[in-house]
Scaffold this motif. Structure first.
Motif, PDB file in Angstrom:
ATOM      1  N   MET A   1       0.819  -1.217   0.000  1.00  0.00           N
ATOM      2  CA  MET A   1       0.000   0.000   0.000  1.00  0.00           C
ATOM      3  C   MET A   1       0.851   1.264   0.000  1.00  0.00           C
ATOM      4  O   MET A   1       0.348   2.358  -0.282  1.00  0.00           O
ATOM      5  CB  MET A   1      -0.942  -0.004   1.209  1.00  0.00           C
ATOM      6  N   GLN A   2       2.136   1.126   0.322  1.00  0.00           N
ATOM      7  CA  GLN A   2       3.014   2.303   0.307  1.00  0.00           C
ATOM      8  C   GLN A   2       3.304   2.749  -1.120  1.00  0.00           C
ATOM      9  O   GLN A   2       3.764   3.873  -1.332  1.00  0.00           O
ATOM     10  CB  GLN A   2       4.319   2.034   1.061  1.00  0.00           C
ATOM     11  N   MET A   3       3.066   1.865  -2.078  1.00  0.00           N
ATOM     12  CA  MET A   3       3.290   2.276  -3.477  1.00  0.00           C
ATOM     13  C   MET A   3       2.319   3.394  -3.873  1.00  0.00           C
ATOM     14  O   MET A   3       2.770   4.486  -4.223  1.00  0.00           O
ATOM     15  CB  MET A   3       3.233   1.069  -4.411  1.00  0.00           C
ATOM     16  N   PRO A   4       0.994   3.186  -3.821  1.00  0.00           N
ATOM     17  CA  PRO A   4       0.094   4.320  -4.126  1.00  0.00           C
ATOM     18  C   PRO A   4       0.252   5.489  -3.152  1.00  0.00           C
ATOM     19  O   PRO A   4       0.163   6.648  -3.560  1.00  0.00           O
ATOM     20  CB  PRO A   4      -1.311   3.704  -4.016  1.00  0.00           C
ATOM     21  N   ARG A   5       0.539   5.198  -1.890  1.00  0.00           N
ATOM     22  CA  ARG A   5       0.697   6.284  -0.903  1.00  0.00           C
ATOM     23  C   ARG A   5       1.843   7.218  -1.296  1.00  0.00           C
ATOM     24  O   ARG A   5       1.711   8.435  -1.248  1.00  0.00           O
ATOM     25  CB  ARG A   5       1.035   5.685   0.472  1.00  0.00           C
ATOM     26  N   SER A   6       2.973   6.606  -1.663  1.00  0.00           N
ATOM     27  CA  SER A   6       4.137   7.431  -1.999  1.00  0.00           C
ATOM     28  C   SER A   6       3.898   8.194  -3.306  1.00  0.00           C
ATOM     29  O   SER A   6       4.404   9.301  -3.483  1.00  0.00           O
ATOM     30  CB  SER A   6       5.389   6.561  -2.090  1.00  0.00           C
ATOM     31  N   ILE A   7       3.115   7.595  -4.203  1.00  0.00           N
ATOM     32  CA  ILE A   7       2.811   8.280  -5.476  1.00  0.00           C
ATOM     33  C   ILE A   7       1.948   9.506  -5.195  1.00  0.00           C
ATOM     34  O   ILE A   7       2.196  10.592  -5.729  1.00  0.00           O
ATOM     35  CB  ILE A   7       2.099   7.313  -6.458  1.00  0.00           C
ATOM     36  N   ILE A   8       0.952   9.355  -4.314  1.00  0.00           N
ATOM     37  CA  ILE A   8       0.092  10.482  -3.946  1.00  0.00           C
ATOM     38  C   ILE A   8       0.944  11.572  -3.284  1.00  0.00           C
ATOM     39  O   ILE A   8       0.778  12.761  -3.554  1.00  0.00           O
ATOM     40  CB  ILE A   8      -1.051  10.017  -3.005  1.00  0.00           C
ATOM     41  N   ALA A   9       1.893  11.149  -2.461  1.00  0.00           N
ATOM     42  CA  ALA A   9       2.761  12.112  -1.779  1.00  0.00           C
ATOM     43  C   ALA A   9       3.530  12.961  -2.789  1.00  0.00           C
ATOM     44  O   ALA A   9       3.513  14.196  -2.710  1.00  0.00           O
ATOM     45  CB  ALA A   9       3.733  11.375  -0.851  1.00  0.00           C
ATOM     46  N   VAL A  10       4.188  12.320  -3.752  1.00  0.00           N
ATOM     47  CA  VAL A  10       4.988  13.120  -4.695  1.00  0.00           C
ATOM     48  C   VAL A  10       4.090  13.918  -5.643  1.00  0.00           C
ATOM     49  O   VAL A  10       4.482  14.977  -6.136  1.00  0.00           O
ATOM     50  CB  VAL A  10       6.023  12.267  -5.485  1.00  0.00           C
ATOM     51  N   ASP A  11       2.867  13.432  -5.868  1.00  0.00           N
ATOM     52  CA  ASP A  11       1.915  14.196  -6.681  1.00  0.00           C
ATOM     53  C   ASP A  11       1.561  15.524  -6.035  1.00  0.00           C
ATOM     54  O   ASP A  11       1.314  16.508  -6.733  1.00  0.00           O
ATOM     55  CB  ASP A  11       0.637  13.370  -6.914  1.00  0.00           C
ATOM     56  N   GLU A  12       1.527  15.551  -4.703  1.00  0.00           N
ATOM     57  CA  GLU A  12       1.227  16.808  -4.006  1.00  0.00           C
ATOM     58  C   GLU A  12       2.301  17.854  -4.330  1.00  0.00           C
ATOM     59  O   GLU A  12       2.002  19.033  -4.486  1.00  0.00           O
ATOM     60  CB  GLU A  12       1.162  16.575  -2.482  1.00  0.00           C
ATOM     61  N   VAL A  13       3.544  17.388  -4.427  1.00  0.00           N
ATOM     62  CA  VAL A  13       4.646  18.293  -4.767  1.00  0.00           C
ATOM     63  C   VAL A  13       4.491  18.794  -6.202  1.00  0.00           C
ATOM     64  O   VAL A  13       4.665  19.976  -6.498  1.00  0.00           O
ATOM     65  CB  VAL A  13       6.005  17.585  -4.579  1.00  0.00           C
TER      66      VAL A  13
END
Ligand SMILES: [Zn+2]
Length: 306
Positions: free
Chosen positions: A177-189
């Motif tokens: 689940m950290q895969m989509p989580r980390s993608i959402i995180a960098v998308d915020e940037v």
């Protein structure tokens, strides 16, 4: 006898015993096998002077290398639930975690720091391969989210430096689940219009390469770094074909369009500063020049206003 054993013998032994030489003065290059003096190796940023092989660099050293004057502040990361599945293989996952924490002195496999690069603010999230192979569990996901939010808050660039074998197997589905989580995180940037750059170091594999690590505005890799999803042997056995030379290496990925730049360690800081500057201060595609007004009567092929 006592005088002989207690006084003379130790003196003689001290005379005969050779001065103790620490056994870690020399490091062997993992590629060409050359022995390199440790000070020389450190001065060369752990790059072999004979063959250019990039050995792994401790996280603290890497951060020091990248930030202005080697100065940065680390941020404390949220403490999530350790061992959510109460997982056990040959050892309890909880014990493995504690062992890794004792060995590295770190809470988990990612370190988030902020500071300046070339005078511009930057947040760096760097993976610590020594902590359970830099594997990505919930704590690493938390770290990446914290890094991304800090970058947005400070309006700074985000640089992520993975060095990871992939998912933290002991956290099962939570790790994935950290895969989509980390993608959402960098998308915020990205949504905030801030630069997001990845520096792929050896190794970047598994779930890490299948998520945020491949989404940088610019993807940089260190020379010779192994970057891929499944291991080369697994692929070879599955497709029953010999893989090409240099497969899953930084240079191969660059030649095939997966990586933008392969940058030697010594040039990394300057390259990053140049890229952040370009991404933050985009110039118009061409300079706008005012053409001289032609004298009356001459049109030079221009359409006359009359
Ligand atoms: Zn070498």
């Amino acid at each position: 006898m006592s005088w002989l054993t207690n006084f003379v013998r130790p003196k003689l032994q001290a005379l005969v015993r050779r001065a103790e030489v620490p056994d870690n003065l020399w490091d062997k290059c993992g590629q060409c096998g050359q022995m390199i003096f440790h000070r020389e190796l450190e001065a060369a940023l752990r790059v072999c002077s004979h063959c250019g092989y990039h050995m792994r660099l401790p996280v603290a050293r890497r951060l020091e290398l990248l930030f202005d004057e080697g100065k940065y502040q680390r941020i404390e990361l949220p403490k999530g639930e350790a061992d959510p599945l109460k997982f056990r293989d040959r050892k309890r996952y909880g014990d493995r975690l504690r062992e890794a924490q004792t060995k590295t002195g770190e809470q988990d496999a990612v370190i988030v720091a902020h500071g300046a690069m070339g005078g511009m603010p930057a947040v760096i999230a760097a993976f610590n391969f020594d902590f359970m192979g830099g594997s990505m569990g919930a704590a690493v996901g938390d770290g990446l989210i914290a890094a991304a939010r800090l970058a947005v808050l400070q309006e700074s660039a985000l640089i992520v430096i993975p060095a990871s074998g992939g998912a933290r197997m002991q956290e099962g589905i939570i790790s994935l689940m950290q895969m989509p989580r980390s993608i959402i995180a960098v998308d915020e940037v990205k949504e905030a219009g801030l630069p997001y750059i990845v520096v792929l170091t050896d190794p970047t594999t598994g779930g890490v390469s299948a998520s945020f690590a491949m989404l940088g505005d610019i993807a940089i890799a260190e020379p010779g770094a192994v970057i891929g999803f499944a291991g080369a042997r697994v692929i070879e056995e599955t497709i029953r074909e010999k893989l090409p030379e240099g497969f899953q290496r930084a240079e191969y990925l660059r030649d095939h369009g997966m990586v933008d730049l392969v940058v030697p360690r010594a040039e990394l800081r300057d390259t990053l500063i140049r890229l952040i500057d370009l991404l933050r201060h985009p110039t118009p595609p061409a300079e706008v020049v005012n053409l001289p007004v032609p004298p009356a009567g001459e049109t030079h092929g221009q359409i006359s206003a009359s």
